[in-house]
Design a protein around this motif. Structure first.
Motif, mmCIF file in Angstrom:
data_model
loop_
_atom_site.group_PDB
_atom_site.id
_atom_site.type_symbol
_atom_site.label_atom_id
_atom_site.label_comp_id
_atom_site.label_asym_id
_atom_site.label_seq_id
_atom_site.Cartn_x
_atom_site.Cartn_y
_atom_site.Cartn_z
ATOM 1 N N ALA A 102 0.354 -0.994 0.135
ATOM 2 C CA ALA A 102 -0.197 -0.388 -0.224
ATOM 3 C C ALA A 102 0.743 0.967 0.405
ATOM 4 O O ALA A 102 0.471 1.810 -0.867
ATOM 5 N N LEU A 103 2.536 1.386 0.936
ATOM 6 C CA LEU A 103 3.205 1.948 0.459
ATOM 7 C C LEU A 103 3.284 3.088 -0.610
ATOM 8 O O LEU A 103 2.999 4.548 -0.822
ATOM 9 N N TRP A 104 3.865 1.549 -1.644
ATOM 10 C CA TRP A 104 4.243 1.667 -3.082
ATOM 11 C C TRP A 104 2.458 2.911 -4.049
ATOM 12 O O TRP A 104 2.625 3.877 -4.684
ATOM 13 N N ALA A 105 1.864 2.279 -3.219
ATOM 14 C CA ALA A 105 0.568 2.312 -4.346
ATOM 15 C C ALA A 105 -0.135 4.050 -3.637
ATOM 16 O O ALA A 105 -0.164 4.398 -5.090
ATOM 17 N N ASN A 106 0.257 3.872 -2.683
ATOM 18 C CA ASN A 106 -0.243 5.621 -2.460
ATOM 19 C C ASN A 106 0.595 6.782 -2.534
ATOM 20 O O ASN A 106 0.299 7.449 -3.212
ATOM 21 N N LEU A 107 1.948 6.300 -2.853
ATOM 22 C CA LEU A 107 2.897 7.026 -3.539
ATOM 23 C C LEU A 107 2.633 7.009 -5.469
ATOM 24 O O LEU A 107 2.656 7.960 -5.582
ATOM 25 N N GLY A 108 2.116 6.242 -5.810
ATOM 26 C CA GLY A 108 2.144 6.132 -6.609
ATOM 27 C C GLY A 108 0.847 6.796 -7.587
ATOM 28 O O GLY A 108 0.944 8.038 -8.395
ATOM 29 N N ARG A 109 -0.029 6.965 -6.344
ATOM 30 C CA ARG A 109 -1.249 8.004 -6.405
ATOM 31 C C ARG A 109 -0.854 9.450 -6.261
ATOM 32 O O ARG A 109 -1.657 10.259 -6.991
ATOM 33 N N LEU A 110 -0.121 9.520 -5.592
ATOM 34 C CA LEU A 110 0.493 10.885 -5.331
ATOM 35 C C LEU A 110 0.835 11.729 -6.202
ATOM 36 O O LEU A 110 0.785 12.417 -6.862
ATOM 37 N N LEU A 111 1.565 10.776 -7.195
ATOM 38 C CA LEU A 111 1.952 10.982 -8.396
ATOM 39 C C LEU A 111 1.347 11.467 -9.515
ATOM 40 O O LEU A 111 1.085 12.651 -10.446
ATOM 41 N N ILE A 112 0.048 10.722 -10.039
ATOM 42 C CA ILE A 112 -0.786 10.628 -10.569
ATOM 43 C C ILE A 112 -1.648 12.279 -10.195
ATOM 44 O O ILE A 112 -1.486 12.584 -11.102
ATOM 45 N N GLY A 113 -2.190 12.296 -8.908
ATOM 46 C CA GLY A 113 -2.826 13.332 -8.690
ATOM 47 C C GLY A 113 -2.083 14.451 -9.169
ATOM 48 O O GLY A 113 -2.723 15.203 -9.201
ATOM 49 N N GLY A 114 -0.621 14.660 -8.438
ATOM 50 C CA GLY A 114 -0.357 16.196 -8.830
ATOM 51 C C GLY A 114 0.215 16.305 -10.563
ATOM 52 O O GLY A 114 0.497 17.621 -10.530
ATOM 53 N N SER A 115 0.364 15.257 -11.055
ATOM 54 C CA SER A 115 0.844 15.247 -12.779
ATOM 55 C C SER A 115 -0.146 15.194 -13.368
ATOM 56 O O SER A 115 -0.200 17.064 -14.158
ATOM 57 N N VAL A 116 -1.464 15.498 -13.287
ATOM 58 C CA VAL A 116 -2.074 15.954 -13.836
ATOM 59 C C VAL A 116 -3.022 16.934 -13.287
ATOM 60 O O VAL A 116 -3.948 17.418 -14.250
ATOM 61 N N ALA A 117 -2.345 17.789 -12.441
ATOM 62 C CA ALA A 117 -2.643 19.347 -11.793
ATOM 63 C C ALA A 117 -2.595 19.463 -12.610
ATOM 64 O O ALA A 117 -3.515 20.644 -12.528
ATOM 65 N N VAL A 118 -1.858 19.805 -13.349
ATOM 66 C CA VAL A 118 -1.882 20.489 -14.484
ATOM 67 C C VAL A 118 -2.292 20.879 -15.835
ATOM 68 O O VAL A 118 -2.282 21.988 -16.473
ATOM 69 N N ALA A 119 -3.228 19.748 -16.157
ATOM 70 C CA ALA A 119 -4.333 19.409 -17.176
ATOM 71 C C ALA A 119 -5.010 20.965 -17.482
ATOM 72 O O ALA A 119 -4.996 21.914 -18.568
ATOM 73 N N PHE A 120 -6.066 21.242 -16.597
ATOM 74 C CA PHE A 120 -6.581 22.267 -16.752
ATOM 75 C C PHE A 120 -6.265 23.811 -17.361
ATOM 76 O O PHE A 120 -6.829 24.321 -17.635
ATOM 77 N N VAL A 121 -4.848 23.970 -15.839
ATOM 78 C CA VAL A 121 -4.534 25.233 -16.620
ATOM 79 C C VAL A 121 -3.749 24.898 -17.650
ATOM 80 O O VAL A 121 -3.774 26.581 -18.819
ATOM 81 N N GLY A 122 -3.430 24.213 -17.782
ATOM 82 C CA GLY A 122 -2.556 23.737 -19.148
ATOM 83 C C GLY A 122 -3.343 24.700 -20.186
ATOM 84 O O GLY A 122 -2.670 24.934 -21.255
ATOM 85 N N MET A 123 -4.435 23.618 -20.543
ATOM 86 C CA MET A 123 -4.848 23.489 -21.699
ATOM 87 C C MET A 123 -5.701 25.174 -21.172
ATOM 88 O O MET A 123 -5.464 25.926 -22.915
ATOM 89 N N LEU A 124 -6.197 26.580 -20.339
ATOM 90 C CA LEU A 124 -6.664 27.277 -20.423
ATOM 91 C C LEU A 124 -6.160 28.108 -21.076
ATOM 92 O O LEU A 124 -6.252 28.714 -21.414
ATOM 93 N N LYS A 125 -4.163 28.046 -20.747
ATOM 94 C CA LYS A 125 -3.193 28.999 -21.332
ATOM 95 C C LYS A 125 -3.376 28.508 -22.465
ATOM 96 O O LYS A 125 -3.214 30.156 -23.616
#
Length: 429
Positions: A102-125
């Motif tokens: 679970a520790l590594w799975a949590n880290l994977g989810r953390l990376l996914i959330g932080g990385s896709v967070a750029v999508a909406f603002v990048g699209m607007l730009k």
């Protein structure tokens, strides 16, 4: 001397669409664990609380990344931002798929959330530079539609794939898709049409990446110095928070307990709410651009949401067909939140457009982050002690008190909209 032409709309929408692909991936990843609960609990030996935490790691990093994302979009450029985000999303998905515990799975989810967070603002730009100003809100609304398409794909289709191939191979395939999107963005996307020999639609398209960098706090302070932007930070969480609190968490138990519906029927009704929300976004974006106003439509949407949510929450025993119709109306008018992005962009200087968009998007996500657990806390507080198959059953009074928080935030949103300054779809700062 011939004037430089604007980019063809087909090219402009294709470049925007590559950013939208990452946003679709983000929505898909946001809800994917919901159809893999049995497999995840079995593989990682999780109880319900631990599984909820595993899913929530996505949101922790997503919200935390919103303001840094805006600053990066302003000073680094959307091409590098979106390509990097897609690569990290692929790595996070790969880590999640291969996680030994679970520790590594949590880290994977953390990376996914932080990385896709750029999508909406990048699209607007990208939309601000590649698309005509009149199509900016339309692009924002279509982005929401793309996101909900990702969420729908993470429902029944993902469940069928997981049943056929197992969750780890499906997640490995999802990682490959993210890497392909990253490559396409890097090869095809450019920050501004001038890099391909076209004229830019940006209000000011001097190389913004060369402007003096400023820290996160300084960027926030600059943006919040404009009245509209800080008002627009608090407003969208009301509508979005209400939709995702109901459709994403508490709607199914409410409908099964108080309307006697099967879980599959209740889930389908909640999905209908999300789909109508996705349809409302582009419509409100187009109407706002077409009419040349932001404030009246934003206000109208909140008024309708408040009125119809009040009927759903306070009037017991509605006919199911009427309940579904009311939820469709709520979803559609919740699409008014899309107006807030163009509204904020026009209310701050162009060099701070990314930061303003990031703040509004943070306000959007804070809605469900706060309302979901807050409603749950009130449900527990007003729980009568009834149990069924080891699970708590909440009475109508408990739901009314919990969902009352949604109504309260919508009232606050109405008051805040009144104090915003109309931009008439033009830059006022």
């Amino acid at each position: 001397m011939n004037a430089v032409a604007y980019p063809p709309l087909r090219l402009a929408w294709m470049i925007w669409g590559l950013g939208a692909a990452l946003y679709l991936i983000g929505f898909y990843q946001r809800v994917a664990p919901g159809v893999m609960t049995t497999e995840l609990m079995s593989d990682f030996q999780l109880n319900a609380a631990a599984l909820g935490n595993l899913s929530a790691f996505y949101f922790y990093s997503y919200v935390a990344m919103q303001v840094p994302t805006g600053l990066l979009a302003d000073h680094w450029g959307p091409r590098r931002l979106l390509a990097s985000g897609a690569v990290i999303a692929g790595l996070g998905t790969l880590l999640f798929a291969m996680a030994p515990d679970a520790l590594w799975a949590n880290l994977g989810r953390l990376l996914i959330g932080g990385s896709v967070a750029v999508a909406f603002v990048g699209m607007l730009k990208l939309a601000g530079h590649w698309l005509p100003h009149k199509q900016y809100s339309l692009a924002s609304g279509l982005a929401l539609f793309c996101g909900v398409v990702g969420a729908v794909f993470a429902g029944v289709p993902l469940r069928l794939l997981v049943s056929s191939f197992g969750w780890r191979p499906v997640m490995l395939a999802s990682a490959i898709v993210a890497f392909v999107v990253a490559l396409a963005i890097w090869l095809l996307v450019r920050d501004d049409p001038t890099e391909k020999g076209y004229a830019s639609h940006a209000v000011s398209h001097d190389d913004e990446t060369l402007s003096p960098p400023q820290g996160v706090v300084a960027g926030i302070r600059s943006v919040l110095g404009y009245r509209n932007t800080w008002l627009l930070f608090f407003i969208p969480g009301a509508g979005v928070g209400s939709v995702l609190t109901f459709a994403g968490l508490w709607g199914v138990p409410f409908l099964t307990t108080h309307y006697g519906l099967e879980k599959t029927t209740a889930a389908a009704i909640c999905s209908t709410l999300l789909v109508s929300w996705a349809v409302g976004g582009p419509v409100f974006g187009w109407l706002s651009d077409h009419l040349g106003h932001r404030k009246p439509l934003y206000l109208l949407g909140c008024v309708v949401q408040l009125a119809v949510w009040s009927l759903v929450i306070l009037v017991p025993g509605l006919p199911v067909w009427l309940l579904v119709l009311l939820l469709i109306v709520i979803g559609f008018f919740s699409g008014n939140m899309i107006i807030g992005f163009a509204f904020a962009r026009e209310s701050a200087p162009p060099r701070l457009a990314g930061t303003a968009s990031g703040l509004v998007n943070m306000g959007v996500m804070i809605g469900p982050m706060l309302l979901q657990p807050a409603v749950g806390w009130l449900l527990d507080r007003y729980w009568s002690g009834e149990m069924l198959d080891g699970a708590r059953i909440y009475g109508l009074d408990a739901y009314r008190n919990g969902f009352g928080l949604m109504l309260g935030w919508l009232v606050l949103a109405l008051l805040l909209i009144v104090f915003t300054r109309e931009t008439h779809c033009k830059q006022i700062a």
